[in-house]
Scaffold this motif. Structure first.
Motif: not given
Length: 206
Positions: A155-164
């Motif tokens: 969930x943290x990765x999906x909501x992260x603003x970082x691309x890729x």
């Protein structure tokens, strides 16, 4: 009710509604509708997504039939007693309603669309100091906590603003099964079961 009400209003398509019920216990997948089956069903991947090989499904035609399937599966859930709960869930469960829709395309040929509704009952995270868990209960708690951490990381990765950024779906059976229900154009609703006891305050806020 909403599913069957909508189906009753559509005359130019064919529908089939199916239900399945499984639990993930110590990172092993069990079929709650056929508990005598081998208790370690395997995950596989196809162009349509991740699926559990050999998982039984039941065709349902109304809400009462869905409820009957759910109640039947709940009887096979793995529970155990801890210092905090006399009937503590020792597994995560996943009840899935699958809707197959057959319709006619612009070329006059039939094609199938599939929709899924996953209802997940997550076992709560546990602190050994509170539950007094030992032996099998402690092993269960460790696996519960690891899979919940894996879900949190996804969930943290999906909501992260970082691309890729890498989405760690493969870190647990739970996140692999929910892969097509967490990303893309899916909708997710989470409901927390919060206890009022002051001694559980730290668990509540985390």
């Amino acid at each position: 009710n909403h599913i069957f009400e909508q189906i009753s209003l559509i005359a130019d398509r064919q529908f089939m509604v199916r239900a399945s019920f499984l639990e993930i216990y110590n990172e092993k997948i069990r079929d709650l509708l056929e508990p005598k089956k081998m208790d370690h069903l395997e995950l596989h991947e196809s162009p349509q997504g991740v699926y559990v090989q050999g998982l039984s499904t039941v065709v349902v035609k109304c809400v009462s039939e869905i409820d009957h399937v759910m109640q039947r599966g709940k009887l096979a859930r793995t529970v155990g007693e801890t210092a905090m709960n006399h009937e503590s869930s020792r597994s995560h469960s996943l009840f899935t309603i699958t809707i197959d829709i057959v319709e006619i395309g612009p070329d006059g040929e039939p094609f199938v669309r599939v929709g899924k509704l996953n209802m997940v009952d997550l076992a709560g995270s546990e602190r050994q100091s509170k539950t007094g868990a030992t032996g099998d209960r402690l092993k269960e708690a460790n696996n519960i906590n690891l899979s919940l951490s894996a879900l949190g990381n996804v969930i943290s990765a999906l909501t992260s603003s970082k691309k890729g950024i890498h989405i760690p779906y493969r870190d647990s059976k739970l996140t692999r099964l929910l892969q097509d229900s967490l990303g893309g154009n899916t909708k997710t609703c989470m409901i927390a079961n919060v206890g009022p006891a002051e001694m559980n305050y730290n668990e509540t806020i985390t």
